[in-house]
Write a protein that holds these residues in place. Structure first.
Motif, PDB file in Angstrom:
ATOM      1  N   PRO A  76       0.829  -1.212   0.000  1.00  0.00           N
ATOM      2  CA  PRO A  76       0.000   0.000   0.000  1.00  0.00           C
ATOM      3  C   PRO A  76       0.862   1.260   0.000  1.00  0.00           C
ATOM      4  N   GLY A  77       0.514   2.216  -0.804  1.00  0.00           N
ATOM      5  CA  GLY A  77       1.198   3.505  -0.816  1.00  0.00           C
ATOM      6  C   GLY A  77       0.177   4.610  -0.662  1.00  0.00           C
ATOM      7  N   ARG A  78      -0.574   4.861  -1.739  1.00  0.00           N
ATOM      8  CA  ARG A  78      -1.639   5.855  -1.721  1.00  0.00           C
ATOM      9  C   ARG A  78      -2.615   5.626  -0.573  1.00  0.00           C
ATOM     10  N   SER A  79      -2.947   4.346  -0.328  1.00  0.00           N
ATOM     11  CA  SER A  79      -3.962   4.046   0.690  1.00  0.00           C
ATOM     12  C   SER A  79      -3.459   4.296   2.104  1.00  0.00           C
ATOM     13  N   LEU A  80      -2.149   4.466   2.275  1.00  0.00           N
ATOM     14  CA  LEU A  80      -1.606   4.828   3.594  1.00  0.00           C
ATOM     15  C   LEU A  80      -1.554   6.338   3.788  1.00  0.00           C
ATOM     16  N   VAL A  81      -1.187   7.080   2.738  1.00  0.00           N
ATOM     17  CA  VAL A  81      -0.920   8.507   2.923  1.00  0.00           C
ATOM     18  C   VAL A  81      -1.853   9.438   2.160  1.00  0.00           C
ATOM     19  N   GLY A  82      -2.587   8.902   1.198  1.00  0.00           N
ATOM     20  CA  GLY A  82      -3.392   9.774   0.335  1.00  0.00           C
ATOM     21  C   GLY A  82      -4.376  10.640   1.087  1.00  0.00           C
ATOM     22  N   GLU A  83      -5.242  10.008   1.863  1.00  0.00           N
ATOM     23  CA  GLU A  83      -6.266  10.746   2.591  1.00  0.00           C
ATOM     24  C   GLU A  83      -5.689  11.515   3.774  1.00  0.00           C
ATOM     25  N   ALA A  84      -4.470  11.183   4.181  1.00  0.00           N
ATOM     26  CA  ALA A  84      -3.842  11.864   5.316  1.00  0.00           C
ATOM     27  C   ALA A  84      -3.293  13.234   4.935  1.00  0.00           C
ATOM     28  N   GLY A  85      -3.196  13.530   3.644  1.00  0.00           N
ATOM     29  CA  GLY A  85      -2.605  14.783   3.194  1.00  0.00           C
ATOM     30  C   GLY A  85      -3.640  15.820   2.797  1.00  0.00           C
ATOM     31  N   THR A  86      -3.433  17.050   3.205  1.00  0.00           N
ATOM     32  CA  THR A  86      -4.254  18.198   2.805  1.00  0.00           C
ATOM     33  C   THR A  86      -3.309  19.312   2.381  1.00  0.00           C
ATOM     34  N   THR A  87      -3.616  19.951   1.255  1.00  0.00           N
ATOM     35  CA  THR A  87      -2.804  21.087   0.820  1.00  0.00           C
ATOM     36  C   THR A  87      -3.548  22.386   1.095  1.00  0.00           C
ATOM     37  N   LEU A  88      -2.855  23.316   1.742  1.00  0.00           N
ATOM     38  CA  LEU A  88      -3.418  24.633   2.033  1.00  0.00           C
ATOM     39  C   LEU A  88      -2.878  25.648   1.033  1.00  0.00           C
ATOM     40  N   TYR A  89      -3.782  26.445   0.459  1.00  0.00           N
ATOM     41  CA  TYR A  89      -3.418  27.512  -0.464  1.00  0.00           C
ATOM     42  C   TYR A  89      -4.028  28.826   0.011  1.00  0.00           C
ATOM     43  N   THR A  90      -3.415  29.920  -0.408  1.00  0.00           N
ATOM     44  CA  THR A  90      -4.020  31.239  -0.221  1.00  0.00           C
ATOM     45  C   THR A  90      -4.624  31.675  -1.549  1.00  0.00           C
ATOM     46  N   ILE A  91      -5.868  32.142  -1.493  1.00  0.00           N
ATOM     47  CA  ILE A  91      -6.567  32.578  -2.698  1.00  0.00           C
ATOM     48  C   ILE A  91      -6.142  34.000  -3.043  1.00  0.00           C
ATOM     49  N   GLY A  92      -5.856  34.219  -4.322  1.00  0.00           N
ATOM     50  CA  GLY A  92      -5.432  35.532  -4.789  1.00  0.00           C
ATOM     51  C   GLY A  92      -6.438  36.146  -5.741  1.00  0.00           C
ATOM     52  N   SER A  93      -6.126  36.116  -7.038  1.00  0.00           N
ATOM     53  CA  SER A  93      -6.948  36.803  -8.026  1.00  0.00           C
ATOM     54  C   SER A  93      -8.205  36.017  -8.366  1.00  0.00           C
ATOM     55  N   SER A  94      -9.118  36.695  -9.045  1.00  0.00           N
ATOM     56  CA  SER A  94     -10.362  36.055  -9.500  1.00  0.00           C
ATOM     57  C   SER A  94     -10.743  36.604 -10.862  1.00  0.00           C
ATOM     58  N   LYS A  95     -11.568  35.870 -11.559  1.00  0.00           N
ATOM     59  CA  LYS A  95     -12.041  36.298 -12.874  1.00  0.00           C
ATOM     60  C   LYS A  95     -13.440  35.760 -13.080  1.00  0.00           C
ATOM     61  N   ASP A  96     -14.375  36.642 -13.421  1.00  0.00           N
ATOM     62  CA  ASP A  96     -15.766  36.267 -13.667  1.00  0.00           C
ATOM     63  C   ASP A  96     -16.031  36.338 -15.164  1.00  0.00           C
TER      64      ASP A  96
END
Length: 439
Positions: A291-311
């Motif tokens: 097992p690789g993904r099944s050990l660590v996949g759900e354990a990881g979360t990436t945090l980002y800061t939101i910048g620009s937007s476009k409508d």
């Protein structure tokens, strides 16, 4: 929204992982930031081992470190008593630097170099998974040169097509990996290996694919291999001590995914191997899984800061984050799907659908399409779930963007385990032009 592991909404109304407020993590370490829930990794590791132990089956659960490899991660794997699957000299070097027990390291790969094989032999690792005739001959020559014997597994392609993305489907006949089980290749490889005094053939390895949600493929692969092993028992008077059925166990990226629990995968594999070996009146081999993904996949979360937007009126709303395909190339590569929330306002009412763009100068740098969110503002923190596998390990410096840091969280504490790259790191290996090039 399905929360994984220790993730929850805390009393401040923020996303919390491992007892640590993600907004505080973003302030302390910056963004983008990979956050790993250590308790969930431990829980998954123990889940795979528990069923083997309960049923009294001799086994090895080897973490497939290509999913995410670092010194801290391999130290955690060792703490949980797992073995280790490496696929390159770099992964092997990391394991050695982490003081991982070499007798529990298994070396995979379809084109191992002389230098990589020599490194494995010099450190007397647990086994090498031989993928082709070129490697078989090369390994034999190196063993003669060093006068060393090495345990090996022979990788076979059993002709099983797992229901997964074509790019991560590896057990079918038309594959770059392994000796074909149907056309006599593996018999020839086995004959040569058994004739060598330097190669100790522990057994057979196969891997049928990745992100698999049922056990049908594993059962069919085990059945075909054991039937073949019965023939070899008569032909070569050989029966392996090890049957490695690989990994590929699926995880929940979105609510559409319905993976099995670790014990469900393991128990059904064991039942089939027991049934088929009894049918052929053969002994029960030691079972290895990876097992690789099944050990660590759900354990990881990436945090980002939101910048620009476009409508784009009557089409869609875009928001851009401070990362993208440089820290998570899977959406561009595999059309991988993710779920996400605003870490700083997870309980606010959903108002719009936004498409999450990365900052790379590439139209294809899109992380998530049409994600339901509250009204988004610049400097909100976006938390993308299930990025623990093949996020950092496939991160890159496209557009000369430094790779993010990695933080482990557990029991209310956070630990920086990989530093953020700097601009200085990006040019560290660069050399200046010494003279003009004559055209």
């Amino acid at each position: 929204m399905y929360f994984h592991g220790t993730s929850k909404i805390n009393e401040k109304g923020h996303l919390e992982i491992g007892g640590v407020d993600t907004v505080d993590l973003a302030k302390k370490h910056g963004t983008p930031l990979y956050v790993y829930d250590v308790s969930l990794i431990r829980e998954r590791a123990r889940g795979f081992k528990r069923t083997f132990d309960k049923l009294g089956i001799k086994s090895q659960v080897a973490y497939a470190s290509k999913a995410f490899s670092s010194i801290a991660m391999l130290s955690l794997v060792n703490e949980e008593g797992l073995s280790l699957d490496v696929v390159s000299g770099g992964e092997l070097y990391t394991a050695i630097a982490a003081n991982f027990p070499v007798d529990r390291i298994h070396f995979h790969g379809n084109n191992k170099s002389i230098e990589e094989l020599e490194l494995a032999l010099d450190y007397n690792i647990g086994c090498i998974v031989v993928d082709n005739f070129y490697e078989l001959e090369l390994l034999q020559q190196l063993c003669i040169k060093k006068d060393k014997q090495i345990p090996i597994l022979l990788r076979v392609t059993p002709g099983i097509e797992a229901h997964t993305h074509d790019y991560i489907l590896t057990g079918q006949e038309d594959s770059k990996f392994g000796f074909d089980l149907q056309n006599g290749q593996v018999e020839e490889a086995l004959r040569r290996s058994l004739e060598s005094k330097y190669l100790n053939v522990l057994g057979i390895h196969c891997h049928i694919g990745s992100q698999i949600f049922d056990t049908t493929g594993f059962i069919l692969a085990a059945r075909k291999i054991i039937d073949k092993l019965a023939e070899w028992n008569n032909q070569f008077s050989y029966f392996p001590s090890v049957l490695n059925l690989g990994g590929g166990f699926g995880i929940r990226y979105t609510d559409e995914d319905e993976p099995l629990s670790p014990d469900s995968y393991v128990s059904e594999i064991i039942i089939e191997v027991q049934k088929r070996t009894r049918f052929h009146n053969l002994s029960m081999p030691e079972i290895w899984i990876e097992p690789g993904r099944s050990l660590v996949g759900e354990a990881g979360t990436t945090l980002y800061t939101i910048g620009s937007s476009k409508d784009v009126p009557n089409v869609r709303k875009y928001i851009a984050v401070d990362g993208g395909m440089s820290d998570n190339i899977r959406p561009a590569l595999y059309e991988a799907k993710y779920e996400a929330i605003l870490a700083n306002r997870p309980t606010d009412e959903v108002k719009e659908k936004y498409s999450i763009a990365g900052k790379c100068c590439e139209s294809g740098d899109m992380l998530i399409w049409d994600l339901p969110l509250p009204n988004v503002e610049s400097n909100d923190i976006l938390a993308v779930f299930c990025t623990g596998a093949y996020g950092y390990s496939m991160a890159n410096n496209y557009n000369r963007i430094p790779r993010p840091p990695v933080v482990f969280v557990e029991s209310g504490e956070d630990q920086l385990v990989i530093k953020r790259e700097t601009y200085e790191d990006l040019i560290r290996l660069d050399l200046p032009l010494q003279s003009k090039i004559n055209l």
